[in-house]
Design a protein around this motif. Structure first.
Motif, PDB file in Angstrom:
ATOM      1  N   TYR A 147       0.851  -1.180   0.000  1.00  0.00           N
ATOM      2  CA  TYR A 147       0.000   0.000   0.000  1.00  0.00           C
ATOM      3  C   TYR A 147       0.899   1.246   0.000  1.00  0.00           C
ATOM      4  CZ  TYR A 147      -4.415  -2.428   1.081  1.00  0.00           C
ATOM      5  OH  TYR A 147      -5.533  -3.201   1.028  1.00  0.00           O
ATOM      6  N   LYS A 148       0.273   2.413  -0.195  1.00  0.00           N
ATOM      7  CA  LYS A 148       1.063   3.638  -0.087  1.00  0.00           C
ATOM      8  C   LYS A 148       0.176   4.819   0.265  1.00  0.00           C
ATOM      9  CE  LYS A 148       4.755   6.340  -2.158  1.00  0.00           C
ATOM     10  NZ  LYS A 148       5.591   6.620  -3.358  1.00  0.00           N
ATOM     11  N   TYR A 149       0.665   5.665   1.162  1.00  0.00           N
ATOM     12  CA  TYR A 149       0.162   7.022   1.343  1.00  0.00           C
ATOM     13  C   TYR A 149       1.374   7.929   1.184  1.00  0.00           C
ATOM     14  CZ  TYR A 149      -2.267  11.157   2.983  1.00  0.00           C
ATOM     15  OH  TYR A 149      -2.807  12.413   3.057  1.00  0.00           O
ATOM     16  N   ARG A 150       1.994   8.373   2.244  1.00  0.00           N
ATOM     17  CA  ARG A 150       3.258   9.093   2.122  1.00  0.00           C
ATOM     18  C   ARG A 150       4.400   8.131   1.836  1.00  0.00           C
ATOM     19  NH1 ARG A 150       5.995  11.490   7.434  1.00  0.00           N
ATOM     20  NH2 ARG A 150       6.497   9.261   7.561  1.00  0.00           N
ATOM     21  N   ASP A 151       4.323   6.951   2.481  1.00  0.00           N
ATOM     22  CA  ASP A 151       5.391   5.969   2.404  1.00  0.00           C
ATOM     23  C   ASP A 151       4.844   4.650   1.864  1.00  0.00           C
ATOM     24  OD1 ASP A 151       6.799   7.936   3.968  1.00  0.00           O
ATOM     25  OD2 ASP A 151       5.866   7.076   5.755  1.00  0.00           O
ATOM     26  N   PHE A 152       5.720   3.804   1.358  1.00  0.00           N
ATOM     27  CA  PHE A 152       5.316   2.437   1.079  1.00  0.00           C
ATOM     28  C   PHE A 152       4.966   1.750   2.397  1.00  0.00           C
ATOM     29  CE2 PHE A 152       7.966   2.902  -2.830  1.00  0.00           C
ATOM     30  CZ  PHE A 152       6.971   2.595  -3.752  1.00  0.00           C
ATOM     31  N   LEU A 153       3.853   1.030   2.414  1.00  0.00           N
ATOM     32  CA  LEU A 153       3.442   0.224   3.550  1.00  0.00           C
ATOM     33  C   LEU A 153       3.354  -1.217   3.046  1.00  0.00           C
ATOM     34  CD1 LEU A 153       0.692   1.019   6.178  1.00  0.00           C
ATOM     35  CD2 LEU A 153       1.015  -1.279   5.274  1.00  0.00           C
ATOM     36  N   VAL A 154       4.247  -2.061   3.532  1.00  0.00           N
ATOM     37  CA  VAL A 154       4.366  -3.423   3.041  1.00  0.00           C
ATOM     38  C   VAL A 154       4.022  -4.395   4.167  1.00  0.00           C
ATOM     39  CG1 VAL A 154       5.881  -5.121   1.973  1.00  0.00           C
ATOM     40  CG2 VAL A 154       6.183  -2.682   1.447  1.00  0.00           C
ATOM     41  N   GLU A 155       2.935  -5.152   3.986  1.00  0.00           N
ATOM     42  CA  GLU A 155       2.601  -6.177   4.974  1.00  0.00           C
ATOM     43  C   GLU A 155       3.370  -7.455   4.669  1.00  0.00           C
ATOM     44  OE1 GLU A 155      -1.052  -8.875   6.788  1.00  0.00           O
ATOM     45  OE2 GLU A 155      -1.538  -7.259   5.361  1.00  0.00           O
ATOM     46  N   LEU A 156       4.008  -8.003   5.691  1.00  0.00           N
ATOM     47  CA  LEU A 156       4.736  -9.256   5.565  1.00  0.00           C
ATOM     48  C   LEU A 156       3.943 -10.393   6.214  1.00  0.00           C
ATOM     49  CD1 LEU A 156       8.393  -8.063   6.324  1.00  0.00           C
ATOM     50  CD2 LEU A 156       7.094  -7.976   4.178  1.00  0.00           C
ATOM     51  N   GLU A 157       4.460 -11.597   6.099  1.00  0.00           N
ATOM     52  CA  GLU A 157       3.698 -12.777   6.509  1.00  0.00           C
ATOM     53  C   GLU A 157       3.464 -12.850   8.010  1.00  0.00           C
ATOM     54  OE1 GLU A 157       6.142 -15.834   4.796  1.00  0.00           O
ATOM     55  OE2 GLU A 157       4.782 -16.058   3.078  1.00  0.00           O
ATOM     56  N   ASN A 158       4.451 -12.438   8.806  1.00  0.00           N
ATOM     57  CA  ASN A 158       4.311 -12.590  10.249  1.00  0.00           C
ATOM     58  C   ASN A 158       5.320 -11.697  10.970  1.00  0.00           C
ATOM     59  OD1 ASN A 158       6.826 -14.063  10.157  1.00  0.00           O
ATOM     60  ND2 ASN A 158       5.641 -15.884   9.590  1.00  0.00           N
ATOM     61  N   GLU A 159       5.208 -11.673  12.285  1.00  0.00           N
ATOM     62  CA  GLU A 159       6.083 -10.833  13.104  1.00  0.00           C
ATOM     63  C   GLU A 159       7.552 -11.209  12.917  1.00  0.00           C
ATOM     64  OE1 GLU A 159       6.871 -10.326  17.865  1.00  0.00           O
ATOM     65  OE2 GLU A 159       4.785 -10.062  17.153  1.00  0.00           O
ATOM     66  N   GLU A 160       7.843 -12.485  12.797  1.00  0.00           N
ATOM     67  CA  GLU A 160       9.229 -12.918  12.631  1.00  0.00           C
ATOM     68  C   GLU A 160       9.839 -12.352  11.354  1.00  0.00           C
ATOM     69  OE1 GLU A 160      11.878 -17.062  12.604  1.00  0.00           O
ATOM     70  OE2 GLU A 160       9.683 -17.130  12.565  1.00  0.00           O
ATOM     71  N   ALA A 183       3.234  -6.413  10.180  1.00  0.00           N
ATOM     72  CA  ALA A 183       2.557  -7.712  10.219  1.00  0.00           C
ATOM     73  C   ALA A 183       1.696  -7.775  11.482  1.00  0.00           C
ATOM     74  CB  ALA A 183       3.564  -8.865  10.219  1.00  0.00           C
ATOM     75  N   ARG A 184       0.799  -8.732  11.533  1.00  0.00           N
ATOM     76  CA  ARG A 184       0.058  -8.990  12.775  1.00  0.00           C
ATOM     77  C   ARG A 184       1.043  -9.351  13.873  1.00  0.00           C
ATOM     78  NH1 ARG A 184      -5.756 -10.933  11.875  1.00  0.00           N
ATOM     79  NH2 ARG A 184      -6.109 -10.658   9.631  1.00  0.00           N
ATOM     80  N   GLY A 185       0.744  -8.876  15.081  1.00  0.00           N
ATOM     81  CA  GLY A 185       1.631  -9.148  16.191  1.00  0.00           C
ATOM     82  C   GLY A 185       1.248 -10.413  16.943  1.00  0.00           C
ATOM     83  N   VAL A 186       2.185 -10.912  17.721  1.00  0.00           N
ATOM     84  CA  VAL A 186       1.929 -12.077  18.574  1.00  0.00           C
ATOM     85  C   VAL A 186       1.292 -11.641  19.889  1.00  0.00           C
ATOM     86  CG1 VAL A 186       3.004 -13.987  19.823  1.00  0.00           C
ATOM     87  CG2 VAL A 186       3.833 -13.372  17.531  1.00  0.00           C
ATOM     88  N   GLU A 187       1.858 -10.617  20.535  1.00  0.00           N
ATOM     89  CA  GLU A 187       1.342 -10.134  21.821  1.00  0.00           C
ATOM     90  C   GLU A 187       0.599  -8.811  21.697  1.00  0.00           C
ATOM     91  OE1 GLU A 187       4.717 -10.006  24.372  1.00  0.00           O
ATOM     92  OE2 GLU A 187       4.802 -12.190  24.629  1.00  0.00           O
ATOM     93  N   VAL A 188       0.703  -8.161  20.531  1.00  0.00           N
ATOM     94  CA  VAL A 188      -0.003  -6.905  20.256  1.00  0.00           C
ATOM     95  C   VAL A 188      -0.757  -7.071  18.946  1.00  0.00           C
ATOM     96  CG1 VAL A 188       1.659  -5.471  21.514  1.00  0.00           C
ATOM     97  CG2 VAL A 188       2.021  -5.932  19.071  1.00  0.00           C
ATOM     98  N   ASP A 189      -1.543  -6.052  18.573  1.00  0.00           N
ATOM     99  CA  ASP A 189      -2.334  -6.179  17.348  1.00  0.00           C
ATOM    100  C   ASP A 189      -1.474  -6.169  16.088  1.00  0.00           C
ATOM    101  OD1 ASP A 189      -5.142  -6.201  18.342  1.00  0.00           O
ATOM    102  OD2 ASP A 189      -4.524  -4.289  19.208  1.00  0.00           O
ATOM    103  N   PHE A 190      -0.465  -5.296  16.058  1.00  0.00           N
ATOM    104  CA  PHE A 190       0.419  -5.279  14.894  1.00  0.00           C
ATOM    105  C   PHE A 190       1.794  -4.775  15.293  1.00  0.00           C
ATOM    106  CE2 PHE A 190      -1.559  -1.058  14.818  1.00  0.00           C
ATOM    107  CZ  PHE A 190      -0.507  -0.199  14.509  1.00  0.00           C
ATOM    108  N   VAL A 191       2.776  -5.167  14.488  1.00  0.00           N
ATOM    109  CA  VAL A 191       4.155  -4.736  14.686  1.00  0.00           C
ATOM    110  C   VAL A 191       4.632  -4.064  13.405  1.00  0.00           C
ATOM    111  CG1 VAL A 191       4.656  -6.551  16.357  1.00  0.00           C
ATOM    112  CG2 VAL A 191       5.098  -6.954  13.918  1.00  0.00           C
ATOM    113  N   SER A 192       5.726  -3.318  13.517  1.00  0.00           N
ATOM    114  CA  SER A 192       6.232  -2.619  12.336  1.00  0.00           C
ATOM    115  C   SER A 192       7.706  -2.277  12.498  1.00  0.00           C
ATOM    116  CB  SER A 192       5.431  -1.328  12.092  1.00  0.00           C
ATOM    117  OG  SER A 192       5.655  -0.395  13.136  1.00  0.00           O
TER     118      SER A 192
END
Length: 265
Positions: A147-160, A183-192
């Motif tokens: 995705y993109k707004y100001r920056d590229f936003l790239v979703e990856l497969e997992n937190e690792e 990506a979706r987080g393990v202990e939180v909703d999402f990580v980045s």
């Protein structure tokens, strides 16, 4: 001329965690050239300057942010650090702080030791086509979405995958783009993580402006408006997030590191 500098670790409750910001309160603006020189000398991801608004009821302070290489239009962690300095050191007593900046009005409030920032919601849009160099710059890690707004936003497969990504910063800088991986987080909703070599920051420890884009993305994807987030830099950062439609709130804690004096002869 002498200026006071405060260094504050933002989006953390532990010293040497979060994102360090240099905060330089001013009574009136100094030159853009000097602010950029000070930011380069500090060599942190951002140095922030603010001055009293004066003569207006619309906001309380003007605020500007500089990386070592350039002025930017929005910065979360340095805004959080500025609010902490105002509340805890400079004696600011009103319940809210209204900052005017290149991205409009930012309203800050606090509840206990958590400071909350009202920021614009930058909803990223899906990209069907993106530069082939993006995959190369991010080490050929498999993409889920781009995705993109100001920056590229790239979703990856997992937190690792987010944690282990090894970008090619030279190639990313050559592209002239900033990139968020998430990506979706393990202990939180999402990580980045956030990469911005184009403005002199290979990897930013914790990035409020990136969450102006991440919050709308994950709120829609997860079907919830109240979110917990973690940025997986080496220092790490914790954020409490809410999606409000056209606005988002980004909240966190701060830890004071030092106070210094800048001597400008």
């Amino acid at each position: 001329m002498k200026l006071t500098l405060y260094q504050v670790d933002a989006f953390t409750d532990k010293l040497f965690g979060g994102n360090p910001a240099a905060v330089i309160p001013l009574q009136e603006w100094i030159s853009d050239e000097l602010m950029q020189q000070l930011a380069l000398e500090n060599n942190l991801s951002e140095t922030v300057f603010f001055v009293p608004a004066g003569g207006t009821d619309e906001y309380d302070f003007h605020i500007r942010w500089f990386t070592p290489a350039a002025e930017i239009n929005l910065c979360g962690h340095a805004t959080l650090a500025s609010a902490w300095v105002l509340y805890h050191i400079l004696g600011y007593e009103k319940p809210t702080i209204r900052f005017h900046c290149l991205s409009g009005l930012l309203t800050i409030s606090r509840q206990g030791d958590i400071i909350s920032m009202d920021f614009p919601a930058w909803k990223p849009q899906p990209l069907k086509d993106f530069p082939a160099d993006l995959a190369v710059a991010l080490g050929f890690v498999p993409f889920v979405n781009v995705y993109k707004y100001r920056d590229f936003l790239v979703e990856l497969e997992n937190e690792e995958a987010v944690r282990n990504c090894q970008p090619d910063f030279v190639r990313l800088k050559r592209m002239g783009e900033k990139a968020i991986i998430t990506a979706r987080g393990v202990e939180v909703d999402f990580v980045s993580r956030f990469f911005a070599p184009i403005v002199g920051i290979d990897e930013d420890p914790v990035t409020g402006s990136a969450h102006s884009q991440l919050i709308p993305y994950w709120a829609e994807k997860l079907g919830k408006t109240n979110l917990r987030a973690k940025q997986l830099s080496r220092r790490g950062g914790d954020l409490w997030c809410d999606y409000l439609g056209e606005r988002v709130t980004i909240a966190g804690k701060c830890v004071f590191f030092m106070k210094g004096e800048i001597n400008l002869k």
